[in-house]
Design a protein around this motif. Structure first.
Motif, PDB file in Angstrom:
ATOM      1  N   GLN A 323       0.824  -1.205   0.000  1.00 44.75           N
ATOM      2  CA  GLN A 323       0.000   0.000   0.000  1.00 44.75           C
ATOM      3  C   GLN A 323       0.862   1.261   0.000  1.00 44.75           C
ATOM      4  O   GLN A 323       0.531   2.252  -0.660  1.00 44.75           O
ATOM      5  CB  GLN A 323      -0.935   0.005   1.202  1.00 44.75           C
ATOM      6  N   SER A 324       1.954   1.221   0.734  1.00 47.60           N
ATOM      7  CA  SER A 324       2.862   2.367   0.739  1.00 47.60           C
ATOM      8  C   SER A 324       3.446   2.595  -0.651  1.00 47.60           C
ATOM      9  O   SER A 324       3.535   3.734  -1.134  1.00 47.60           O
ATOM     10  CB  SER A 324       3.977   2.139   1.758  1.00 47.60           C
ATOM     11  N   ARG A 325       3.813   1.522  -1.308  1.00 47.77           N
ATOM     12  CA  ARG A 325       4.370   1.610  -2.662  1.00 47.77           C
ATOM     13  C   ARG A 325       3.343   2.176  -3.639  1.00 47.77           C
ATOM     14  O   ARG A 325       3.636   3.095  -4.416  1.00 47.77           O
ATOM     15  CB  ARG A 325       4.815   0.210  -3.106  1.00 47.77           C
ATOM     16  N   LEU A 326       2.145   1.663  -3.606  1.00 46.30           N
ATOM     17  CA  LEU A 326       1.115   2.099  -4.544  1.00 46.30           C
ATOM     18  C   LEU A 326       0.716   3.554  -4.298  1.00 46.30           C
ATOM     19  O   LEU A 326       0.466   4.307  -5.243  1.00 46.30           O
ATOM     20  CB  LEU A 326      -0.107   1.185  -4.440  1.00 46.30           C
ATOM     21  N   SER A 327       0.643   3.960  -3.037  1.00 44.08           N
ATOM     22  CA  SER A 327       0.266   5.351  -2.746  1.00 44.08           C
ATOM     23  C   SER A 327       1.327   6.321  -3.239  1.00 44.08           C
ATOM     24  O   SER A 327       1.009   7.453  -3.630  1.00 44.08           O
ATOM     25  CB  SER A 327       0.037   5.529  -1.246  1.00 44.08           C
ATOM     26  N   ARG A 328       2.577   5.914  -3.268  1.00 46.79           N
ATOM     27  CA  ARG A 328       3.637   6.764  -3.801  1.00 46.79           C
ATOM     28  C   ARG A 328       3.577   6.848  -5.324  1.00 46.79           C
ATOM     29  O   ARG A 328       3.988   7.853  -5.909  1.00 46.79           O
ATOM     30  CB  ARG A 328       5.007   6.232  -3.384  1.00 46.79           C
ATOM     31  N   MET A 329       3.077   5.818  -5.951  1.00 44.44           N
ATOM     32  CA  MET A 329       3.003   5.808  -7.412  1.00 44.44           C
ATOM     33  C   MET A 329       1.924   6.736  -7.951  1.00 44.44           C
ATOM     34  O   MET A 329       2.019   7.216  -9.082  1.00 44.44           O
ATOM     35  CB  MET A 329       2.764   4.375  -7.907  1.00 44.44           C
ATOM     36  N   ALA A 330       0.876   6.990  -7.149  1.00 47.86           N
ATOM     37  CA  ALA A 330      -0.214   7.863  -7.599  1.00 47.86           C
ATOM     38  C   ALA A 330      -0.742   8.661  -6.406  1.00 47.86           C
ATOM     39  O   ALA A 330      -1.864   8.439  -5.954  1.00 47.86           O
ATOM     40  CB  ALA A 330      -1.320   7.045  -8.248  1.00 47.86           C
ATOM     41  N   PRO A 331       0.039   9.596  -5.880  1.00 50.67           N
ATOM     42  CA  PRO A 331      -0.383  10.330  -4.685  1.00 50.67           C
ATOM     43  C   PRO A 331      -1.625  11.183  -4.896  1.00 50.67           C
ATOM     44  O   PRO A 331      -2.301  11.534  -3.938  1.00 50.67           O
ATOM     45  CB  PRO A 331       0.841  11.198  -4.366  1.00 50.67           C
ATOM     46  N   GLU A 332      -1.930  11.522  -6.145  1.00 51.14           N
ATOM     47  CA  GLU A 332      -3.103  12.345  -6.411  1.00 51.14           C
ATOM     48  C   GLU A 332      -4.401  11.545  -6.430  1.00 51.14           C
ATOM     49  O   GLU A 332      -5.492  12.121  -6.461  1.00 51.14           O
ATOM     50  CB  GLU A 332      -2.936  13.076  -7.762  1.00 51.14           C
ATOM     51  N   SER A 333      -4.317  10.234  -6.406  1.00 54.00           N
ATOM     52  CA  SER A 333      -5.511   9.384  -6.473  1.00 54.00           C
ATOM     53  C   SER A 333      -5.402   8.239  -5.471  1.00 54.00           C
ATOM     54  O   SER A 333      -5.698   7.087  -5.788  1.00 54.00           O
ATOM     55  CB  SER A 333      -5.689   8.827  -7.890  1.00 54.00           C
ATOM     56  N   VAL A 334      -4.990   8.568  -4.243  1.00 59.23           N
ATOM     57  CA  VAL A 334      -4.716   7.528  -3.260  1.00 59.23           C
ATOM     58  C   VAL A 334      -5.957   6.688  -2.958  1.00 59.23           C
ATOM     59  O   VAL A 334      -5.880   5.457  -2.876  1.00 59.23           O
ATOM     60  CB  VAL A 334      -4.154   8.147  -1.965  1.00 59.23           C
ATOM     61  N   SER A 335      -7.111   7.332  -2.784  1.00 57.82           N
ATOM     62  CA  SER A 335      -8.326   6.582  -2.437  1.00 57.82           C
ATOM     63  C   SER A 335      -8.651   5.540  -3.500  1.00 57.82           C
ATOM     64  O   SER A 335      -8.954   4.383  -3.197  1.00 57.82           O
ATOM     65  CB  SER A 335      -9.513   7.536  -2.263  1.00 57.82           C
ATOM     66  N   LEU A 336      -8.599   5.950  -4.758  1.00 61.25           N
ATOM     67  CA  LEU A 336      -8.900   5.014  -5.841  1.00 61.25           C
ATOM     68  C   LEU A 336      -7.862   3.907  -5.902  1.00 61.25           C
ATOM     69  O   LEU A 336      -8.201   2.722  -6.037  1.00 61.25           O
ATOM     70  CB  LEU A 336      -8.950   5.751  -7.181  1.00 61.25           C
ATOM     71  N   VAL A 337      -6.593   4.279  -5.776  1.00 60.06           N
ATOM     72  CA  VAL A 337      -5.523   3.283  -5.887  1.00 60.06           C
ATOM     73  C   VAL A 337      -5.640   2.243  -4.784  1.00 60.06           C
ATOM     74  O   VAL A 337      -5.492   1.034  -5.027  1.00 60.06           O
ATOM     75  CB  VAL A 337      -4.148   3.976  -5.847  1.00 60.06           C
TER      76      VAL A 337
END
Length: 399
Positions: A323-337
């Motif tokens: 989750q930490s990795r994915l949130s860094r990949m798309a910080p502008e769309s964290v909820s969706l990611v």
């Protein structure tokens, strides 16, 4: 991700209420699987049909989570969490009071709608509120509620469900209600910058993000390929149903420990490195477990339990890093990611069960599921390293 208002940070007191919410979801996610005979007898359906109450919950969550996360992206976060939790609670009450199978299925779908949104929004809230240097520990604390429920869900379900399978559902609703009250009182409000639906969905056009989500699917597929049929692997080597319940309880406890360790490690090292270590270790554990299961008598039993608990340790630690990795990949769309992450995990658990069942039907012995999981993990490792190489350029992180 810049917070526009409500600057009060969410300390561990606030995170505790969110962890209690995930705890209620964790019990709900595991308890019915251990009560299929009782459910089938009471609702006058087959055990296979009763099992669909579990499958439909996962399927609904996989589809509804990303959609609802995108549609509610402009809502205030505490309100969204509370609303999703309320829907989840009502759904469980519907199932607990269901007069027939149709009502029970409706309640499961209804609760899955709330649970899927709740899971995504809670994670994105923690990512937004926690300082970057403590984000891993904050995530592990909240996700620890789910893993603690993993430890308690199976034994609680088997014990409480012996008299009435509906009792655990009322327990879930009760715990959820306490969490709801605590969230409304003790969790700070949070508005995030308004983002259009088109901008929110833009990350889906990135192949690297899709690849990162598929890494989560691969890890979960390998996990559930064996976990779903753990009774067939461990059961013949231990005596009595209580021993298997103890093994499941141990799995949950060790998963929780892995989650705690991973939170601290992810704060110190890049999530990519942590994920690489976890996948490589899981491959080694699966191969050593395969050799250990070939041992006779007590040695084989010890090897089976050791493999099961070692797998739990690293599977439990994978969620925070992913989750930490994915949130860094798309910080502008964290909820969706993070909603998509939940869908990826649900897909992996379904694929693992399906693949394991197909291999057993084809004649593979239950012990053969361990090397099969190692193969899945090997493919997942290649995908993970490919995505890591493609995203080696600096990634914009949350402010």
């Amino acid at each position: 991700m810049r917070i526009t208002d409500e600057s009060r940070s969410a300390g561990y007191g606030a995170l505790l209420w969110l962890a209690l919410a995930t705890f209620s979801m964790g019990i709900d996610g595991y308890v019915l699987a251990g009560l299929l005979p009782q459910i089938a007898g009471d609702l006058q359906v087959t055990e296979a049909a009763a099992g669909q109450l579990v499958a439909m919950f996962a399927l609904t969550g996989a589809v509804a989570g990303p959609v609802l996360s995108a549609l509610t992206g402009r809502w205030e976060r505490r309100f969204t969490i509370a609303a999703a939790l309320a829907v989840f609670i009502i759904g469980n009450l519907i199932v607990g009071l269901a007069p027939d199978y149709a009502w029970a299925m409706f309640g499961r779908v209804f609760s899955a709608v709330g649970g899927s949104l709740l899971s995504a929004v809670v994670s994105s809230y923690v990512v937004a509120k926690a300082p970057p240097e403590r984000r891993g520990r904050a995530l592990s604390f909240v996700l620890g509620g789910w893993l603690a429920a993993t430890a308690l869900g199976v034994p609680l379900g088997l014990l409480l469900g012996r008299s009435d399978w509906r009792v655990p559902l009322f327990l879930v609703a009760g715990v959820g209600t306490v969490a709801l009250i605590g969230i409304l009182i003790g969790v700070p409000r949070l508005h995030l910058p308004a983002v259009s639906l088109r901008e929110t969905l833009r990350p889906l056009a990135r192949p690297t993000l899709i690849g990162g989500l598929l890494v989560a699917t691969g890890i979960m597929t390998a996990s559930y390929l064996c976990f779903t049929y753990a009774t067939l692997i461990i059961g013949p080597r231990v005596e009595g149903a209580d021993a298997m319940i103890a093994a499941m309880f141990g799995y949950g406890v060790v998963s929780l420990i892995g989650n705690i360790i991973s939170g601290r490690v992810t704060d110190r090292f890049a999530p990519v490195r942590v994920i690489t270590l976890i996948i490589c270790t899981l491959i080694v554990v699966a191969l050593l477990g395969t050799l250990g299961l070939a041992l006779p008598g007590l040695a084989g039993a010890i090897a089976a339990v050791a493999w099961f608990l070692a797998t739990a340790l690293f599977n439990g630690g994978s969620g925070v890093a992913l989750q930490s990795r994915l949130s860094r990949m798309a910080p502008e769309s964290v909820s969706l990611v993070l909603a998509l992450y939940g869908s990826a995990m649900a897909l992996g658990s379904a694929l693992g069960g399906i693949l394991g069942g197909a291999l057993l039907t084809a004649g593979l012995p239950a012990d053969g599921l361990l090397p099969a999981s190692a193969i899945v993990l090997g493919v997942t490792l290649v995908l993970h390293l490919t995505v890591a190489r493609a995203t080696r350029a600096p990634v914009v992180t949350a402010a």
